[in-house]
Design a protein around this motif. Structure first.
Motif, short mmCIF file in Angstrom:
data_model
loop_
_atom_site.label_atom_id
_atom_site.label_comp_id
_atom_site.label_asym_id
_atom_site.label_seq_id
_atom_site.Cartn_x
_atom_site.Cartn_y
_atom_site.Cartn_z
N GLN A 272 0.83 -1.21 0.00
CA GLN A 272 0.00 0.00 0.00
C GLN A 272 0.86 1.26 0.00
N MET A 273 1.99 1.23 0.70
CA MET A 273 2.91 2.37 0.67
C MET A 273 3.44 2.62 -0.74
N LEU A 274 3.50 1.54 -1.54
CA LEU A 274 3.95 1.66 -2.93
C LEU A 274 2.79 1.92 -3.89
N GLY A 275 1.59 2.07 -3.34
CA GLY A 275 0.43 2.38 -4.17
C GLY A 275 -0.19 1.17 -4.85
N GLN A 276 0.12 -0.03 -4.37
CA GLN A 276 -0.39 -1.26 -5.00
C GLN A 276 -1.50 -1.85 -4.12
N THR A 277 -2.68 -1.22 -4.17
CA THR A 277 -3.77 -1.60 -3.28
C THR A 277 -4.26 -3.03 -3.53
N ASP A 278 -4.43 -3.41 -4.79
CA ASP A 278 -4.92 -4.76 -5.09
C ASP A 278 -3.99 -5.83 -4.53
#
Length: 315
Positions: A272-278
């Motif tokens: 999530q910190m890397l923007g990869q929610t899925d």
């Protein structure tokens, strides 16, 4: 994500409270960008805020102050010099919407701006006066001003409407004690500070076009006495999220289901910190299949709500 900072640690609820093998909940703060359907990024394209005003209303100058406040806010958020974003008013009766191409072309020429932020149909509610306790401002007399306006961002060069929405917002401020002793003195204070109030409201309206950040508290799980766990945690606090993920990956196969679940939880946070929610949602589900705990359930709810928000904005 804007920044990360160490916050300290405490024992995970429901787990052993002491001993070398105690898992620790390592808390940290992160500023997260609020998802928005549209953000006006001003680069080399000249931009102006244009507010429509009723020339028959005595205090139509309020729109000029609102336009000025909105322009100043756009300058600040785009790191522009003062005066870079123009602020203008036009008679409301002249503005017929973005369908009037000839008028908008004339407006582009008059303002020297290819992008126009048009504020139309301002509707201000009456000031609401209340005496209350505010956690930050203490006890006193407070005033709330609410209003809404039709906001359009128009690219005059491309003849394209980039954004169009009726936005509502409010400002809230405290009246100095000596000015709050009677309703008349409160009204006099508001009138005397009308320029500041309307400028502030213009800034609030412009917030709808700019990136905004909120601070959130997040958590990683660490075993400080175990080098594989603690080194991964230190990588995460140094913004090395990919390295941390690689280190946590084999820990997800630990024979202890709790440890395996905690490692998967950490990977979900890193994703999530890397923007990869899925991917974060997938890792969290994997971890919960091994061992479920309250923090994992809370994070799952957060991530799924975040995903729905992004999907709604991107429709």
């Amino acid at each position: 994500m804007k920044y990360i900072q160490r916050y300290g640690f405490l024992a995970l609820l429901g787990l052993v409270l002491a001993g070398c093998g105690t898992p620790q909940a390592m808390l940290f703060n992160v500023e997260v960008m609020t998802p928005k359907a549209f953000v006006l990024e001003i680069d080399e394209q000249n931009t102006s805020v244009v507010a429509t005003c009723d020339i028959h209303v005595k205090d139509s100058s309020a729109m000029a102050r609102i336009a000025s406040g909105a322009a100043a806010y756009l300058e600040e958020k785009n790191a522009l010099e003062e005066g870079s974003v123009g602020a203008y008013t036009i008679p409301a009766e002249e503005y017929k919407g973005t369908g009037d191409k000839e008028y908008l072309e004339q407006l582009m020429m008059a303002t020297g701006s290819g992008v126009l932020v048009i504020l139309d149909g301002l509707n201000l509610d009456r000031f609401t006066i209340s005496r209350e306790f505010n956690g930050m401002l203490g006890t006193g007399t407070f005033v709330t001003m609410r209003g809404k306006v039709s906001m359009t961002v128009y690219d005059a060069i491309a003849d394209s409407t980039l954004f169009n929405k009726t936005v509502s917002d409010s400002i809230f401020f405290k009246i100095p004690y000596e000015e709050s002793l009677s309703e008349k003195s409160v009204k006099n204070f508001i009138a005397a500070n009308d320029t500041i109030i309307m400028t502030a409201f213009g800034q609030k309206l412009a917030e709808h076009l700019c990136n905004s950040w909120v601070e959130e508290e997040w958590m990683l799980i660490d075993y400080p006495e175990e080098s594989a766990w603690h080194n991964a945690y230190k990588d995460a606090m140094d913004f090395k999220w990919e390295e941390a993920i690689k280190a946590w990956m084999p820990l997800t196969e630990d024979k202890n289901p709790e440890k395996a679940s905690y490692a998967a939880f950490n990977i979900a946070v890193a994703c999530q910190m890397l923007g990869q929610t899925d991917l974060a949602i997938e890792w969290l589900a994997f971890g919960r299949s091994k061992f479920d705990f309250s923090e994992a359930r809370q994070l799952s709810l957060y991530l799924n709500n975040h995903k729905k928000t992004l999907e709604r904005i991107n429709r």
